[in-house]
Scaffold this motif. Structure first.
Motif, PDB file in Angstrom:
ATOM      1  N   LEU A  21       0.863  -1.175   0.000  1.00 21.73           N
ATOM      2  CA  LEU A  21       0.000   0.000   0.000  1.00 21.73           C
ATOM      3  C   LEU A  21       0.898   1.222   0.000  1.00 21.73           C
ATOM      4  O   LEU A  21       1.862   1.297   0.749  1.00 21.73           O
ATOM      5  N   THR A  22       0.586   2.177  -0.831  1.00 21.64           N
ATOM      6  CA  THR A  22       1.419   3.374  -0.926  1.00 21.64           C
ATOM      7  C   THR A  22       0.559   4.628  -0.772  1.00 21.64           C
ATOM      8  O   THR A  22      -0.669   4.560  -0.823  1.00 21.64           O
ATOM      9  N   GLY A  23       1.232   5.742  -0.607  1.00 23.87           N
ATOM     10  CA  GLY A  23       0.532   7.016  -0.480  1.00 23.87           C
ATOM     11  C   GLY A  23      -0.397   7.023   0.717  1.00 23.87           C
ATOM     12  O   GLY A  23      -0.051   6.540   1.792  1.00 23.87           O
ATOM     13  N   THR A  24      -1.605   7.526   0.530  1.00 24.41           N
ATOM     14  CA  THR A  24      -2.572   7.613   1.629  1.00 24.41           C
ATOM     15  C   THR A  24      -3.222   6.269   1.949  1.00 24.41           C
ATOM     16  O   THR A  24      -3.935   6.148   2.933  1.00 24.41           O
ATOM     17  N   LYS A  25      -2.987   5.263   1.120  1.00 21.67           N
ATOM     18  CA  LYS A  25      -3.573   3.938   1.352  1.00 21.67           C
ATOM     19  C   LYS A  25      -2.738   3.097   2.313  1.00 21.67           C
ATOM     20  O   LYS A  25      -3.185   2.071   2.788  1.00 21.67           O
ATOM     21  N   GLY A  26      -1.520   3.515   2.586  1.00 21.31           N
ATOM     22  CA  GLY A  26      -0.636   2.740   3.452  1.00 21.31           C
ATOM     23  C   GLY A  26       0.090   3.624   4.438  1.00 21.31           C
ATOM     24  O   GLY A  26      -0.134   4.825   4.493  1.00 21.31           O
ATOM     25  N   GLN A  27       0.968   2.985   5.222  1.00 24.84           N
ATOM     26  CA  GLN A  27       1.761   3.735   6.183  1.00 24.84           C
ATOM     27  C   GLN A  27       3.011   2.952   6.544  1.00 24.84           C
ATOM     28  O   GLN A  27       3.033   1.728   6.458  1.00 24.84           O
ATOM     29  N   ILE A  28       4.037   3.671   6.897  1.00 26.17           N
ATOM     30  CA  ILE A  28       5.238   3.049   7.437  1.00 26.17           C
ATOM     31  C   ILE A  28       5.102   3.154   8.944  1.00 26.17           C
ATOM     32  O   ILE A  28       5.038   4.253   9.500  1.00 26.17           O
ATOM     33  N   ARG A  29       5.035   2.021   9.606  1.00 17.84           N
ATOM     34  CA  ARG A  29       4.803   2.018  11.048  1.00 17.84           C
ATOM     35  C   ARG A  29       6.062   2.379  11.827  1.00 17.84           C
ATOM     36  O   ARG A  29       7.150   1.906  11.510  1.00 17.84           O
ATOM     37  N   VAL A  30       5.879   3.183  12.837  1.00 16.97           N
ATOM     38  CA  VAL A  30       6.962   3.528  13.746  1.00 16.97           C
ATOM     39  C   VAL A  30       7.250   2.319  14.626  1.00 16.97           C
ATOM     40  O   VAL A  30       8.394   1.996  14.919  1.00 16.97           O
ATOM     41  N   ASN A  31       6.207   1.612  15.030  1.00 17.92           N
ATOM     42  CA  ASN A  31       6.291   0.395  15.820  1.00 17.92           C
ATOM     43  C   ASN A  31       5.506  -0.665  15.056  1.00 17.92           C
ATOM     44  O   ASN A  31       4.299  -0.526  14.861  1.00 17.92           O
ATOM     45  N   CYS A  32       6.174  -1.725  14.606  1.00 13.43           N
ATOM     46  CA  CYS A  32       5.543  -2.745  13.766  1.00 13.43           C
ATOM     47  C   CYS A  32       4.302  -3.370  14.390  1.00 13.43           C
ATOM     48  O   CYS A  32       3.429  -3.855  13.694  1.00 13.43           O
ATOM     49  N   ARG A  33       4.235  -3.371  15.725  1.00  9.25           N
ATOM     50  CA  ARG A  33       3.139  -4.042  16.414  1.00  9.25           C
ATOM     51  C   ARG A  33       1.854  -3.219  16.497  1.00  9.25           C
ATOM     52  O   ARG A  33       0.842  -3.729  16.921  1.00  9.25           O
ATOM     53  N   LYS A  34       1.898  -1.942  16.092  1.00  7.28           N
ATOM     54  CA  LYS A  34       0.683  -1.148  16.199  1.00  7.28           C
ATOM     55  C   LYS A  34       0.581  -0.106  15.085  1.00  7.28           C
ATOM     56  O   LYS A  34       1.598   0.339  14.543  1.00  7.28           O
ATOM     57  N   ILE A  35      -0.642   0.236  14.784  1.00  6.57           N
ATOM     58  CA  ILE A  35      -0.910   1.249  13.776  1.00  6.57           C
ATOM     59  C   ILE A  35      -0.516   2.608  14.340  1.00  6.57           C
ATOM     60  O   ILE A  35      -0.761   2.887  15.516  1.00  6.57           O
ATOM     61  N   ASN A  36       0.090   3.451  13.510  1.00  7.80           N
ATOM     62  CA  ASN A  36       0.517   4.789  13.956  1.00  7.80           C
ATOM     63  C   ASN A  36      -0.669   5.615  14.455  1.00  7.80           C
ATOM     64  O   ASN A  36      -1.758   5.503  14.042  1.00  7.80           O
TER      65      ASN A  36
END
Length: 160
Positions: free
Chosen positions: A145-160
């Motif tokens: 998922l890219t752009g507004t459809k995805g995210q790079i998580r700061v902590n892999c275990r939880k959504i930002n």
């Protein structure tokens, strides 16, 4: 490796959360074999070594000194106790011997639909390597998922 479900998940929960990535049950099993390398925090496996009944008792006891029941959350133990820094089929051999560190891993060999494949990988490293390679190619073809459809998580275990 596959952060698709929680470490306390049942096989069904783990697999069904992987469906969104279009992995078959066998591809999921092959990918999770990457647990032949790596470590886990005591916090994640503590409940298994103190409360699960499908764990080798001497294996559980050997982990308790590094993972006391009320302390040491950040203490680490190898996911594959027999060959922790070698990519091999030792992880599957451990599962057959009820020495899976994580509850979710031991679910792969717990009188269920994946037992025969786990046994096959435990007895044939070549078979595991071949299937793991194919599963990694399949994972590599999953569109991120890219752009507004995805995210790079700061902590892999939880959504930002």
């Amino acid at each position: 490796m596959v952060a698709l479900s929680g470490m306390l998940s049942t096989l069904s929960q783990s697999f069904f959360s992987s469906i969104q990535y279009m992995l078959t049950l066998w591809a999921f099993l092959e990918c999770i074999g990457s647990h032949t390398i790596g470590q886990s925090r005591c916090l994640v496996f503590r409940d298994r070594i103190y409360n699960d009944d499908n764990i080798d008792s001497s294996f559980a006891e050997s982990l308790k000194s590094n993972c006391p029941d009320t302390d040491g959350d950040d203490n680490l133990s190898a996911l594959d106790d027999t060959s922790p820094v070698i990519f091999d089929n030792g992880y599957f051999k451990n599962l057959v011997d009820n020495k899976g560190l994580l509850h979710s891993d031991q679910e792969l060999f717990n009188n269920g639909s994946t037992d025969s494949q786990v046994s096959s990988y435990a007895s044939s490293a070549t078979s595991f390597y071949k299937d793991f390679t194919a599963a990694m190619v399949k994972m590599g073809n999953i569109s991120p998922l890219t752009g507004t459809k995805g995210q790079i998580r700061v902590n892999c275990r939880k959504i930002n």
